[in-house]
Structure formats: C-alpha cells, structure tokens
Design a protein around this motif. Structure first.
Motif, PDB file in Angstrom:
ATOM      1  N   MET A 199       0.071  21.757  95.434  1.00 18.39           N
ATOM      2  CA  MET A 199      -0.097  20.924  94.305  1.00 18.39           C
ATOM      3  C   MET A 199       1.034  21.477  92.900  1.00 18.39           C
ATOM      4  SD  MET A 199      -1.917  18.572  93.320  1.00 18.39           S
ATOM      5  CE  MET A 199      -2.386  17.927  91.770  1.00 18.39           C
ATOM      6  N   ARG A 200       1.265  22.559  93.145  1.00 19.08           N
ATOM      7  CA  ARG A 200       2.179  23.246  91.915  1.00 19.08           C
ATOM      8  C   ARG A 200       3.760  22.469  92.126  1.00 19.08           C
ATOM      9  NH1 ARG A 200       2.391  29.450  91.303  1.00 19.08           N
ATOM     10  NH2 ARG A 200       0.374  29.088  91.109  1.00 19.08           N
ATOM     11  N   LEU A 201       3.729  22.536  93.252  1.00 18.61           N
ATOM     12  CA  LEU A 201       5.211  22.226  93.616  1.00 18.61           C
ATOM     13  C   LEU A 201       5.401  20.757  93.294  1.00 18.61           C
ATOM     14  CD1 LEU A 201       8.161  22.464  94.924  1.00 18.61           C
ATOM     15  CD2 LEU A 201       7.218  22.083  97.119  1.00 18.61           C
ATOM     16  N   LEU A 202       4.573  20.013  93.588  1.00 16.79           N
ATOM     17  CA  LEU A 202       4.434  18.467  93.184  1.00 16.79           C
ATOM     18  C   LEU A 202       4.567  18.074  91.642  1.00 16.79           C
ATOM     19  CD1 LEU A 202       4.072  15.613  93.772  1.00 16.79           C
ATOM     20  CD2 LEU A 202       1.704  15.918  93.933  1.00 16.79           C
ATOM     21  N   ARG A 203       3.862  19.028  90.766  1.00 25.57           N
ATOM     22  CA  ARG A 203       3.937  18.947  89.399  1.00 25.57           C
ATOM     23  C   ARG A 203       5.211  19.286  88.826  1.00 25.57           C
ATOM     24  NH1 ARG A 203      -0.870  22.544  87.456  1.00 25.57           N
ATOM     25  NH2 ARG A 203      -1.910  22.284  89.712  1.00 25.57           N
ATOM     26  N   ILE A 204       5.823  20.250  89.699  1.00 31.45           N
ATOM     27  CA  ILE A 204       7.223  20.982  89.116  1.00 31.45           C
ATOM     28  C   ILE A 204       8.170  19.685  89.488  1.00 31.45           C
ATOM     29  CG2 ILE A 204       9.191  22.361  89.557  1.00 31.45           C
ATOM     30  CD1 ILE A 204       7.088  24.506  89.863  1.00 31.45           C
ATOM     31  N   LEU A 205       8.076  19.053  90.649  1.00 33.46           N
ATOM     32  CA  LEU A 205       8.795  17.838  91.066  1.00 33.46           C
ATOM     33  C   LEU A 205       8.641  16.883  89.907  1.00 33.46           C
ATOM     34  CD1 LEU A 205       8.924  17.864  94.931  1.00 33.46           C
ATOM     35  CD2 LEU A 205      10.660  18.540  93.440  1.00 33.46           C
ATOM     36  N   LEU A 206       7.410  16.339  89.726  1.00 37.66           N
ATOM     37  CA  LEU A 206       7.288  15.459  88.632  1.00 37.66           C
ATOM     38  C   LEU A 206       7.850  15.773  87.455  1.00 37.66           C
ATOM     39  CD1 LEU A 206       3.694  14.175  89.516  1.00 37.66           C
ATOM     40  CD2 LEU A 206       5.970  12.890  89.691  1.00 37.66           C
ATOM     41  N   GLY A 207       7.584  17.156  87.053  1.00 40.45           N
ATOM     42  CA  GLY A 207       8.283  17.674  85.709  1.00 40.45           C
ATOM     43  C   GLY A 207       9.651  17.370  85.532  1.00 40.45           C
ATOM     44  N   ILE A 208      10.376  17.313  86.787  1.00 42.50           N
ATOM     45  CA  ILE A 208      11.840  17.408  86.963  1.00 42.50           C
ATOM     46  C   ILE A 208      12.370  15.741  86.494  1.00 42.50           C
ATOM     47  CG2 ILE A 208      14.015  17.422  88.045  1.00 42.50           C
ATOM     48  CD1 ILE A 208      12.734  20.143  89.121  1.00 42.50           C
ATOM     49  N   VAL A 209      11.650  14.783  87.449  1.00 44.46           N
ATOM     50  CA  VAL A 209      11.958  13.503  87.656  1.00 44.46           C
ATOM     51  C   VAL A 209      11.241  12.563  86.330  1.00 44.46           C
ATOM     52  CG1 VAL A 209      11.643  11.502  89.073  1.00 44.46           C
ATOM     53  CG2 VAL A 209      11.885  13.694  90.079  1.00 44.46           C
ATOM     54  N   LEU A 210       9.962  12.893  86.223  1.00 42.88           N
ATOM     55  CA  LEU A 210       9.246  12.221  85.042  1.00 42.88           C
ATOM     56  C   LEU A 210       8.560  13.217  84.262  1.00 42.88           C
ATOM     57  CD1 LEU A 210       7.785   9.390  86.992  1.00 42.88           C
ATOM     58  CD2 LEU A 210       9.516   9.171  85.451  1.00 42.88           C
ATOM     59  N   PRO A 211       9.204  14.011  83.227  1.00 41.81           N
ATOM     60  CA  PRO A 211       8.827  15.297  82.604  1.00 41.81           C
ATOM     61  C   PRO A 211       7.532  14.843  81.957  1.00 41.81           C
ATOM     62  CG  PRO A 211      11.041  14.767  82.047  1.00 41.81           C
ATOM     63  CD  PRO A 211      10.507  13.851  82.810  1.00 41.81           C
ATOM     64  N   PRO A 212       7.303  13.718  81.169  1.00 44.26           N
ATOM     65  CA  PRO A 212       6.071  13.693  80.473  1.00 44.26           C
ATOM     66  C   PRO A 212       4.691  13.565  81.595  1.00 44.26           C
ATOM     67  CG  PRO A 212       7.473  12.320  79.134  1.00 44.26           C
ATOM     68  CD  PRO A 212       7.983  12.799  80.595  1.00 44.26           C
ATOM     69  N   LEU A 213       4.925  13.165  82.465  1.00 41.81           N
ATOM     70  CA  LEU A 213       3.817  12.889  83.470  1.00 41.81           C
ATOM     71  C   LEU A 213       3.530  14.378  84.312  1.00 41.81           C
ATOM     72  CD1 LEU A 213       1.964  11.027  85.393  1.00 41.81           C
ATOM     73  CD2 LEU A 213       3.959  10.736  86.967  1.00 41.81           C
ATOM     74  N   GLY A 214       4.489  15.080  84.279  1.00 41.64           N
ATOM     75  CA  GLY A 214       4.318  16.484  84.981  1.00 41.64           C
ATOM     76  C   GLY A 214       3.602  17.112  83.912  1.00 41.64           C
ATOM     77  N   VAL A 215       3.730  17.395  82.558  1.00 42.94           N
ATOM     78  CA  VAL A 215       3.375  17.807  81.614  1.00 42.94           C
ATOM     79  C   VAL A 215       1.660  17.464  81.463  1.00 42.94           C
ATOM     80  CG1 VAL A 215       2.959  18.583  79.239  1.00 42.94           C
ATOM     81  CG2 VAL A 215       5.149  18.415  80.293  1.00 42.94           C
ATOM     82  N   PHE A 216       1.357  16.021  81.480  1.00 46.59           N
ATOM     83  CA  PHE A 216       0.293  15.366  81.358  1.00 46.59           C
ATOM     84  C   PHE A 216      -0.823  16.022  82.547  1.00 46.59           C
ATOM     85  CE2 PHE A 216      -2.712  11.979  82.627  1.00 46.59           C
ATOM     86  CZ  PHE A 216      -3.638  12.085  81.461  1.00 46.59           C
ATOM     87  N   LEU A 217      -0.138  15.822  83.812  1.00 44.92           N
ATOM     88  CA  LEU A 217      -0.965  16.412  84.907  1.00 44.92           C
ATOM     89  C   LEU A 217      -1.357  17.631  84.906  1.00 44.92           C
ATOM     90  CD1 LEU A 217       0.506  14.417  87.878  1.00 44.92           C
ATOM     91  CD2 LEU A 217      -1.458  13.895  86.625  1.00 44.92           C
ATOM     92  N   SER A 248      12.798  17.948  80.851  1.00 45.48           N
ATOM     93  CA  SER A 248      12.712  18.486  82.316  1.00 45.48           C
ATOM     94  C   SER A 248      12.425  19.669  81.856  1.00 45.48           C
ATOM     95  CB  SER A 248      13.832  17.940  82.995  1.00 45.48           C
ATOM     96  OG  SER A 248      13.635  16.555  83.377  1.00 45.48           O
ATOM     97  N   ILE A 249      13.210  20.573  81.249  1.00 47.05           N
ATOM     98  CA  ILE A 249      13.219  21.921  81.124  1.00 47.05           C
ATOM     99  C   ILE A 249      12.141  22.266  80.427  1.00 47.05           C
ATOM    100  CG2 ILE A 249      14.534  24.118  79.808  1.00 47.05           C
ATOM    101  CD1 ILE A 249      17.244  22.445  80.128  1.00 47.05           C
ATOM    102  N   HIS A 250      11.501  21.661  79.579  1.00 51.09           N
ATOM    103  CA  HIS A 250      10.143  21.862  78.760  1.00 51.09           C
ATOM    104  C   HIS A 250       9.160  21.704  79.593  1.00 51.09           C
ATOM    105  CE1 HIS A 250       6.828  20.925  76.222  1.00 51.09           C
ATOM    106  NE2 HIS A 250       7.278  22.030  75.613  1.00 51.09           N
ATOM    107  N   ALA A 251       9.260  20.718  80.559  1.00 51.15           N
ATOM    108  CA  ALA A 251       8.174  20.463  81.459  1.00 51.15           C
ATOM    109  C   ALA A 251       8.186  21.306  82.694  1.00 51.15           C
ATOM    110  CB  ALA A 251       8.533  19.112  82.212  1.00 51.15           C
ATOM    111  N   VAL A 252       9.116  21.919  83.250  1.00 55.47           N
ATOM    112  CA  VAL A 252       9.078  22.955  84.164  1.00 55.47           C
ATOM    113  C   VAL A 252       8.509  24.261  83.437  1.00 55.47           C
ATOM    114  CG1 VAL A 252      10.552  24.492  85.642  1.00 55.47           C
ATOM    115  CG2 VAL A 252      11.095  21.947  85.587  1.00 55.47           C
TER     116      VAL A 252
END
Length: 61
Positions: free
Chosen positions: A1-19, A42-46
C-alpha cells in the motif's frame, strides 16, 4: 500500500497526499506546489508520504 501511495505521489501528487493525510494543510500546500509545477508537488508528496510512514512505524513499537 505504501508503494502505491508513493507512485501516486509521483504521478498525481495531490491524490497521494490526500490518500495519506486526508484533507489537511499538507494537501493544500501540495496543491499549491503542484500548481507551480509538477516536480515541486511530487517532491513534497513523496516527502509527506514517507514522513507519515515513519511516524506510523514509530508508533507501532
């Protein structure tokens, strides 16, 4: 699950942070950074996602 959030944080940063954090100040900051450019968002999201994971790991012990 963490890897999925990191990938989303790179591709769609606000979505990764929201999740990870939900609606919070981190999400607002990330949306603003993403408006200024994809890379800062993306940097901030990761960073937010990994810091959240570190806090969760510390609380597990």
């Amino acid at each position: 699950m963490r890897l999925l959030r990191i990938l989303l944080g790179i591709v769609l940063p606000p979505l990764g942070v929201f999740l990870t954090e939900g609606v919070s100040s981190a999400l607002i900051i990330n949306v603003l950074l993403t408006i200024f450019g994809w890379l800062p968002g993306s940097i901030h999201a990761v960073w937010v996602i990994t810091k959240h994971a570190e806090r969760a790991d510390e609380g597990a012990y």
